[in-house]
Design a protein around this motif. Structure first.
Motif, PDB file in Angstrom:
ATOM      1  N   ASP A  21       0.863  -1.187   0.000  1.00 22.54           N
ATOM      2  CA  ASP A  21       0.000   0.000   0.000  1.00 22.54           C
ATOM      3  C   ASP A  21       0.896   1.231   0.000  1.00 22.54           C
ATOM      4  O   ASP A  21       1.511   1.562   1.009  1.00 22.54           O
ATOM      5  N   VAL A  22       0.984   1.866  -1.162  1.00 23.72           N
ATOM      6  CA  VAL A  22       1.747   3.115  -1.277  1.00 23.72           C
ATOM      7  C   VAL A  22       0.819   4.228  -1.775  1.00 23.72           C
ATOM      8  O   VAL A  22       1.232   5.128  -2.501  1.00 23.72           O
ATOM      9  N   ASN A  23      -0.436   4.139  -1.348  1.00 24.16           N
ATOM     10  CA  ASN A  23      -1.434   5.143  -1.729  1.00 24.16           C
ATOM     11  C   ASN A  23      -1.229   6.370  -0.833  1.00 24.16           C
ATOM     12  O   ASN A  23      -1.952   6.596   0.131  1.00 24.16           O
ATOM     13  N   VAL A  24      -0.205   7.141  -1.172  1.00 27.98           N
ATOM     14  CA  VAL A  24       0.261   8.227  -0.310  1.00 27.98           C
ATOM     15  C   VAL A  24      -0.325   9.577  -0.728  1.00 27.98           C
ATOM     16  O   VAL A  24      -0.674   9.775  -1.895  1.00 27.98           O
ATOM     17  N   PRO A  25      -0.429  10.521   0.200  1.00 27.53           N
ATOM     18  CA  PRO A  25      -0.898  11.868  -0.158  1.00 27.53           C
ATOM     19  C   PRO A  25       0.161  12.623  -0.942  1.00 27.53           C
ATOM     20  O   PRO A  25       1.355  12.497  -0.667  1.00 27.53           O
ATOM     21  N   MET A  26      -0.291  13.406  -1.915  1.00 25.64           N
ATOM     22  CA  MET A  26       0.640  14.147  -2.765  1.00 25.64           C
ATOM     23  C   MET A  26       0.182  15.582  -2.949  1.00 25.64           C
ATOM     24  O   MET A  26      -1.009  15.879  -2.922  1.00 25.64           O
ATOM     25  N   HIS A  59      -2.186  -0.077  -5.689  1.00 24.32           N
ATOM     26  CA  HIS A  59      -3.174   0.816  -6.304  1.00 24.32           C
ATOM     27  C   HIS A  59      -2.821   2.249  -5.919  1.00 24.32           C
ATOM     28  O   HIS A  59      -2.025   2.486  -4.997  1.00 24.32           O
ATOM     29  N   PHE A  60      -3.434   3.183  -6.613  1.00 30.04           N
ATOM     30  CA  PHE A  60      -3.271   4.593  -6.257  1.00 30.04           C
ATOM     31  C   PHE A  60      -4.565   5.315  -6.591  1.00 30.04           C
ATOM     32  O   PHE A  60      -5.019   5.309  -7.742  1.00 30.04           O
ATOM     33  N   ASP A  61      -5.185   5.879  -5.567  1.00 29.96           N
ATOM     34  CA  ASP A  61      -6.418   6.643  -5.738  1.00 29.96           C
ATOM     35  C   ASP A  61      -7.541   5.756  -6.284  1.00 29.96           C
ATOM     36  O   ASP A  61      -7.525   4.547  -6.097  1.00 29.96           O
ATOM     37  N   ARG A  62      -8.506   6.354  -6.974  1.00 33.71           N
ATOM     38  CA  ARG A  62      -9.684   5.625  -7.452  1.00 33.71           C
ATOM     39  C   ARG A  62      -9.943   5.895  -8.937  1.00 33.71           C
ATOM     40  O   ARG A  62     -10.870   6.635  -9.300  1.00 33.71           O
ATOM     41  N   LYS A  66     -10.086   2.711 -15.215  1.00 31.47           N
ATOM     42  CA  LYS A  66      -9.625   3.430 -16.404  1.00 31.47           C
ATOM     43  C   LYS A  66      -8.216   3.956 -16.180  1.00 31.47           C
ATOM     44  O   LYS A  66      -7.804   4.174 -15.047  1.00 31.47           O
ATOM     45  N   VAL A  67      -7.497   4.165 -17.273  1.00 26.32           N
ATOM     46  CA  VAL A  67      -6.159   4.741 -17.175  1.00 26.32           C
ATOM     47  C   VAL A  67      -6.282   6.246 -16.969  1.00 26.32           C
ATOM     48  O   VAL A  67      -6.800   6.961 -17.835  1.00 26.32           O
ATOM     49  N   VAL A  68      -5.860   6.707 -15.820  1.00 25.81           N
ATOM     50  CA  VAL A  68      -5.914   8.131 -15.473  1.00 25.81           C
ATOM     51  C   VAL A  68      -4.480   8.578 -15.200  1.00 25.81           C
ATOM     52  O   VAL A  68      -3.910   8.226 -14.155  1.00 25.81           O
ATOM     53  N   PRO A  69      -3.859   9.316 -16.126  1.00 27.75           N
ATOM     54  CA  PRO A  69      -2.431   9.650 -16.004  1.00 27.75           C
ATOM     55  C   PRO A  69      -2.035  10.249 -14.664  1.00 27.75           C
ATOM     56  O   PRO A  69      -0.971   9.916 -14.116  1.00 27.75           O
ATOM     57  N   GLU A  70      -2.879  11.127 -14.101  1.00 25.08           N
ATOM     58  CA  GLU A  70      -2.504  11.754 -12.832  1.00 25.08           C
ATOM     59  C   GLU A  70      -2.593  10.778 -11.652  1.00 25.08           C
ATOM     60  O   GLU A  70      -2.217  11.120 -10.526  1.00 25.08           O
ATOM     61  N   MET A  71      -3.087   9.571 -11.899  1.00 24.01           N
ATOM     62  CA  MET A  71      -3.132   8.543 -10.856  1.00 24.01           C
ATOM     63  C   MET A  71      -2.112   7.444 -11.122  1.00 24.01           C
ATOM     64  O   MET A  71      -2.208   6.344 -10.579  1.00 24.01           O
ATOM     65  N   SER A  72      -1.123   7.743 -11.956  1.00 23.43           N
ATOM     66  CA  SER A  72      -0.070   6.774 -12.245  1.00 23.43           C
ATOM     67  C   SER A  72       0.873   6.636 -11.059  1.00 23.43           C
ATOM     68  O   SER A  72       1.255   7.636 -10.429  1.00 23.43           O
ATOM     69  N   LEU A  73       1.278   5.415 -10.789  1.00 25.69           N
ATOM     70  CA  LEU A  73       2.240   5.174  -9.711  1.00 25.69           C
ATOM     71  C   LEU A  73       3.637   5.675 -10.057  1.00 25.69           C
ATOM     72  O   LEU A  73       4.500   5.765  -9.177  1.00 25.69           O
ATOM     73  N   LYS A  74       3.852   6.017 -11.307  1.00 21.16           N
ATOM     74  CA  LYS A  74       5.160   6.550 -11.706  1.00 21.16           C
ATOM     75  C   LYS A  74       5.488   7.813 -10.917  1.00 21.16           C
ATOM     76  O   LYS A  74       6.658   8.142 -10.691  1.00 21.16           O
ATOM     77  N   ARG A  75       4.453   8.515 -10.448  1.00 21.21           N
ATOM     78  CA  ARG A  75       4.644   9.766  -9.715  1.00 21.21           C
ATOM     79  C   ARG A  75       5.351   9.556  -8.375  1.00 21.21           C
ATOM     80  O   ARG A  75       5.985  10.468  -7.859  1.00 21.21           O
ATOM     81  N   PHE A 119      -6.126   0.497 -12.681  1.00 21.62           N
ATOM     82  CA  PHE A 119      -6.350   0.915 -14.063  1.00 21.62           C
ATOM     83  C   PHE A 119      -7.123  -0.163 -14.827  1.00 21.62           C
ATOM     84  O   PHE A 119      -7.633   0.085 -15.909  1.00 21.62           O
ATOM     85  N   HIS A 120      -7.196  -1.356 -14.252  1.00 24.24           N
ATOM     86  CA  HIS A 120      -7.937  -2.464 -14.859  1.00 24.24           C
ATOM     87  C   HIS A 120      -9.268  -2.654 -14.139  1.00 24.24           C
ATOM     88  O   HIS A 120      -9.288  -2.802 -12.913  1.00 24.24           O
ATOM     89  N   PRO A 121     -10.382  -2.679 -14.866  1.00 21.81           N
ATOM     90  CA  PRO A 121     -11.683  -2.864 -14.215  1.00 21.81           C
ATOM     91  C   PRO A 121     -11.785  -4.192 -13.464  1.00 21.81           C
ATOM     92  O   PRO A 121     -12.539  -4.313 -12.500  1.00 21.81           O
TER      93      PRO A 121
END
Length: 396
Positions: A21-26, A59-62, A66-75, A119-121
Motif C-alpha cells: 500500500d503506497v497510496n500516499v498523499p501528494m 493501487h493509487f487513488d480511485r 480506467k487509465v488516469v495519467p494523474e493517478m499513475s504510480l510513476k509519480r 487501471f484495470h476494471p
C-alpha cells in the motif's frame, strides 16, 4: 497463526509479487507523507536479502478501471527510490508485455514497481482472468498491505490463491498485534471507542462487548448512550433515533459481563471553537443551551484506574473534540496513561483508525503504544469481527 512469513518460504532466484500500500498523499508531484512507503522497506529489503526480485503491486487513488495519467504510480517513483536507497524499474502496466519487460530489465538488487492495478476494471471485481495474468509474472506472492486486506480484489485475494504465498513484515506485525489484542489476548481487556456516531460503529460495539472486559465509550457516541439512559444532553451531537439501539448494546454488555464506562462528568461549552468558555458539570446536568465536547476529569480518573487493572488495550477514536483545545484533555490524559503503562510493561496497547492515530500523535503517546495500525477500513472491519479476504487468502 495459519499463514507463512518470509522466513517460511524460499525466495532465492524467485520473482516475488509483493502487494503493498503506497497510496500516499501528494501535492503536485511531491509526496507529502512517506509513512506508507517507509513501512514497506523491511519487506522489500528482506526479499532482496533472501535472493528474490521484488515486484511491487499497488493501487493509487480511485481511477475506477480506467487509465488516469494523474493517478499513475510513476509519480511516486522518486520517493520510493529514496526510501529504498536503490533503483526502481517502472513497468507501464501490471500485466502483459510491459510488466514482463520491466521485470526482465531489473538487475540484481533492483526493485520493480508495476503500474496502478486499479487501471484495470477487473481489479476491484476480483476478476479471475486478471488475477491469472498477474500471477503469470511471478513465482511467489507476498501480501504486505493489511490496509487493503478488507478488499477482495484481484491483487489482494485472487493472486494469493494461485501462487505460494506469505505475509510481508508489515502484514506479519499487524496480524500478530491484532491477535494479541482480540484473538488471544491477555486479560483483562479494555477497549476505548470514540467518534461521532453510534450508527457507524454498531457492528464494532456489538462485537466488542462480547470480547472485552471493559468498554469505554467516548466522543459524540457517548451522548447517544446518555440519551438512551434518559439523560438530556442539550445541544450536543447525539443520534436520538439510535437511543434504542444504544440501550440494546448496554443490555447485551450487562448480559455478557462487559463493564461499559460512560462519562460521569463532562466538559460543556456554548461555542465550538478553540479557547471557548467551558465548564465541568455532572453528565446529567448539561445545560439546555450547551454542548458536551469532552469527558470530564472524574471520568478520565475512572478510565485511568480501570486501565491500570488491565493487561490489554485496544483503542479506536478520541474521547472528545480533540482537534480543538481545551476539548482534547480527556483524550490526552487517557492516552498518556496508556503510554506510561505500556512503557512500564504492564499493558499491551494496540490502536488504529485515522482520527485515533492523529489524536495519539497529538498527545505525544503514539510512539509508546505497542502497535499503531495505519489501516483504516481494514482495522475497523477486523474490530467488527469480520473476515478479511486478503488475510483469509493467505491461510487458504
Amino acid at each position: 497463526m495459519g499463514w507463512n512469513t518470509l522466513d517460511d518460504i524460499a525466495l532465492a532466484g524467485k520473482v516475488v509479487l509483493c502487494r503493498v500500500d503506497v497510496n500516499v498523499p501528494m501535492d503536485g508531484d511531491t509526496v507529502t507523507d512517506t509513512t506508507r512507503i517507509d513501512k514497506i522497506v523491511p519487506t522489500v529489503s528482506d526479499i532482496l536479502t533472501k535472493g528474490g526480485k521484488p515486484v511491487l503491486l499497488a493501487h493509487f487513488d480511485r481511477p475506477k478501471g480506467k487509465v488516469v495519467p494523474e493517478m499513475s504510480l510513476k509519480r511516486i517513483l522518486p520517493a520510493l527510490e529514496a526510501a529504498l536507497g536503490r533503483k526502481v524499474v517502472f513497468g507501464a502496466d501490471c500485466v502483459g508485455e510491459a510488466a514482463a519487460a520491466a521485470i526482465a530489465a531489473a538487475g540484481p538488487g533492483e526493485v520493480v514497481l508495476l503500474e496502478n492495478t486499479r487501471f484495470h476494471p477487473g481489479e476491484e471485481k476480483n476478476d479471475p482472468a486478471l488475477a491469472a495474468e498477474i500471477a503469470k509474472l511471478g513465482d511467489v506472492y507476498v501480501n504486505d498491505a493489511f490496509s487493503a486486506a478488507h478488499r477482495a480484489h484481484a491483487s489482494t485475494e485472487g493472486v494469493a490463491r494461485l501462487l505460494p504465498k506469505a505475509a510481508g513484515r508489515l502484514m506479519e506485525a499487524e496480524l500478530r498485534a491484532l491477535d494479541a489484542a482480540l484473538g488471544s489476548p491477555k486479560r483483562p481487556v479494555m477497549a476505548v471507542v470514540g467518534g461521532a456516531k453510534v450508527s457507524t460503529k454498531l457492528e464494532l460495539l456489538s462485537n466488542l462487548v462480547a470480547k472485552v472486559d471493559n468498554l469505554v465509550i467516548g466522543g459524540g457516541m457517548a451522548n447517544t448512550f446518555l440519551v438512551a439512559q434518559g439523560i438530556e444532553v442539550g445541544k450536543s451531537l447525539a443520534e436520538r433515533d439510535m437511543a434504542g439501539t444504544a440501550a440494546e448494546i448496554l443490555e447485551k454488555a450487562k448480559a455478557v459481563g462487559c463493564r461499559i464506562l460512560l462519562p460521569v462528568d463532562v466538559v460543556v461549552a456554548r461555542e465550538f471553537k478553540a479557547g471557548a468558555a467551558s465548564e465541568i458539570v455532572v453528565a446529567s446536568a448539561c445545560p439546555a443551551d450547551a454542548m458536551i465536547l469532552d469527558a470530564g476529569p472524574e471520568t478520565v480518573a475512572r478510565i485511568r484506574a480501570v486501565m491500570g487493572q488491565c493487561a490489554t488495550l485496544i483503542w479506536n477514536g478520541p474521547l472528545g473534540a480533540f482537534e480543538i483545545p481545551p476539548f482534547d484533555q480527556a483524550t490526552n490524559l487517557a492516552a498518556e496513561e496508556a503510554a506510561r503503562l505500556t512503557r512500564a510493561g504492564q499493558l499491551i496497547s494496540v490502536a488504529g483508525g485515522g482520527d485515533t492515530v492523529a489524536a495519539l500523535n497529538q498527545a505525544g503517546a503514539a510512539d509508546s503504544f505497542t502497535f499503531i495500525s495505519t489501516a483504516g477500513g481494514a482495522f475497523l472491519e477486523w474490530m467488527e469481527g469480520k473476515d478479511l479476504p486478503g488475510v483469509a487468502a493467505l491461510m487458504a
